[in-house]
Design a protein around this motif. Structure first.
Motif, PDB file in Angstrom:
ATOM      1  N   ASN A 141       0.821  -1.229   0.000  1.00 44.74           N
ATOM      2  CA  ASN A 141       0.000   0.000   0.000  1.00 44.74           C
ATOM      3  C   ASN A 141       0.849   1.272   0.000  1.00 44.74           C
ATOM      4  O   ASN A 141       0.388   2.335   0.386  1.00 44.74           O
ATOM      5  CB  ASN A 141      -1.003  -0.012   1.168  1.00 44.74           C
ATOM      6  N   LYS A 142       2.096   1.124  -0.451  1.00 46.71           N
ATOM      7  CA  LYS A 142       2.965   2.298  -0.573  1.00 46.71           C
ATOM      8  C   LYS A 142       2.576   3.083  -1.833  1.00 46.71           C
ATOM      9  O   LYS A 142       2.200   2.484  -2.839  1.00 46.71           O
ATOM     10  CB  LYS A 142       4.441   1.876  -0.702  1.00 46.71           C
ATOM     11  N   THR A 181      -3.637  -1.694  -7.760  1.00 47.39           N
ATOM     12  CA  THR A 181      -2.800  -0.762  -6.978  1.00 47.39           C
ATOM     13  C   THR A 181      -1.504  -0.420  -7.719  1.00 47.39           C
ATOM     14  O   THR A 181      -0.999   0.692  -7.608  1.00 47.39           O
ATOM     15  CB  THR A 181      -2.490  -1.287  -5.546  1.00 47.39           C
ATOM     16  N   SER A 185      -0.269   3.387  -8.780  1.00 47.95           N
ATOM     17  CA  SER A 185       1.089   3.911  -8.628  1.00 47.95           C
ATOM     18  C   SER A 185       1.644   4.371  -9.983  1.00 47.95           C
ATOM     19  O   SER A 185       2.323   5.398 -10.078  1.00 47.95           O
ATOM     20  CB  SER A 185       1.998   2.846  -7.999  1.00 47.95           C
TER      21      SER A 185
END
Lengths: 218, 218
Positions: A141-142, A181, A185
């Motif tokens: 989840n960065k 995700t 990003s």
């Protein structure tokens, strides 16, 4: 004396763009020289006699070759601004590990998606998504692979992000539903100033991909 | 607390030996754990879930994978003794360039020399010698690729030096007449304490090479 920085490059290259982005992250002024890969310039052949490939960074007359090697060189020379590799040895080793993963496990299927068809292409699409899923799991989840900061691994991937649309169109598949995700990003990376100023219009890459696809997939 | 350093390795591996040598250059005490590559240990699968390959360096419980990444990590953590990479960014970039060259242009034909026969093997021998000649030209009249010091590129090559005899016997050819100064540097490397203590008896590698050759070349 001011630094003389020349980049030998080719506009749609996922490797060349890494050097462009790294230079812009550091705010380094450079002269961009477009290469014709069918008729390579004497300067390219002289500066990279071993591989004869772009990108080549020529810094005060001395060449550095191989895209992520160029990025690391840029990070070490212009170390005062926007560090691309972390300073902790363990985190550095992790970043280098993932860049190596990208340069083998992402590169190989990505290359086949636009250059093959039929079963070979289907296998490549499966391998590509598998590799992207492993990266998505590493990303967690960065916001970036570099954590809160856009870094070494993000630069390596941005070359592929800018080809996502072309890959999807050549392979007739969708990346986002498989890797939401990672895609988030990717969009974040593609909005950075250093990237916006370095990446060609995606439509132009699609057009280029179909043009070369015609040559490879007759 | 003292460092706990464990190396998951396999004795004839040209990659594993790089980590062994780097640790010994730095005088780092470590526990060597031999892996059975046909039945990999749960620890190897846990520590390198992506590639499931040796060498893995486990430093205080945390894994570092990919041989030259391990060597660079060792160089950065134990930076007080025998630097393996130069400190100058340009020289560092050059060293990384040549290691990448070794891991592609030397690795691929070297691998085929023991695992193939006939025309494929002949082609591999030719490519292998061509790559070694490029390295010989880069070496010039320096004792080591690292100049006066045994360094990063020398460690990368030593894995191949220790296989030279096996490669020659599997391929029925001689390296020394083609690359005399590279061979002189190889002999110099193979005499270092860190290397002598890390490299198996060449006869054992020859025996191992012919054993696996029988499986690949039926």
């Amino acid at each position: 004396m001011a630094d003389e920085v020349i980049l030998l490059d080719f506009w749609p290259s996922p490797f060349g763009v890494r050097a462009r982005i790294a230079l812009r992250e550091k705010g380094v002024e450079f002269e961009y020289r477009e290469e014709n890969l069918r008729e390579k310039s004497p300067l390219l052949l002289q500066m990279n006699p071993v591989h004869k490939k772009i990108p080549v960074l020529i810094h005060n007359g001395k060449p550095v070759c191989e895209s992520m090697n160029v990025v690391q060189y840029i990070d070490e020379v212009w170390s005062d601004k926007n560090p691309l590799l972390p300073s902790d040895p363990y985190q550095r080793a992790q970043a280098r590990f993932w860049v190596d993963f990208i340069d083998t496990k992402v590169y190989e299927p990505a290359d086949k998606i636009w250059s093959t068809k039929g079963e070979v292409q289907e296998k490549a699409k499966k391998e590509y998504i598998e590799a992207l899923k492993i990266l998505e799991s590493e990303l967690g989840n960065k916001p970036y692979f570099g954590g809160d900061n856009f870094g070494f691994v993000d630069i390596a991937m941005t070359g592929y992000y800018m080809w996502f649309e072309a890959s999807e169109k050549c392979g007739n598949f969708s990346i986002e539903p498989e890797c939401p995700t990672l895609m988030a990003s990717a969009k974040r990376c593609l909005q950075r100033d250093s990237v916006v100023n370095s990446v060609p219009d995606p439509e132009k890459i699609v057009e280029f991909a179909f043009k070369i696809r015609k040559i490879y997939c007759v």
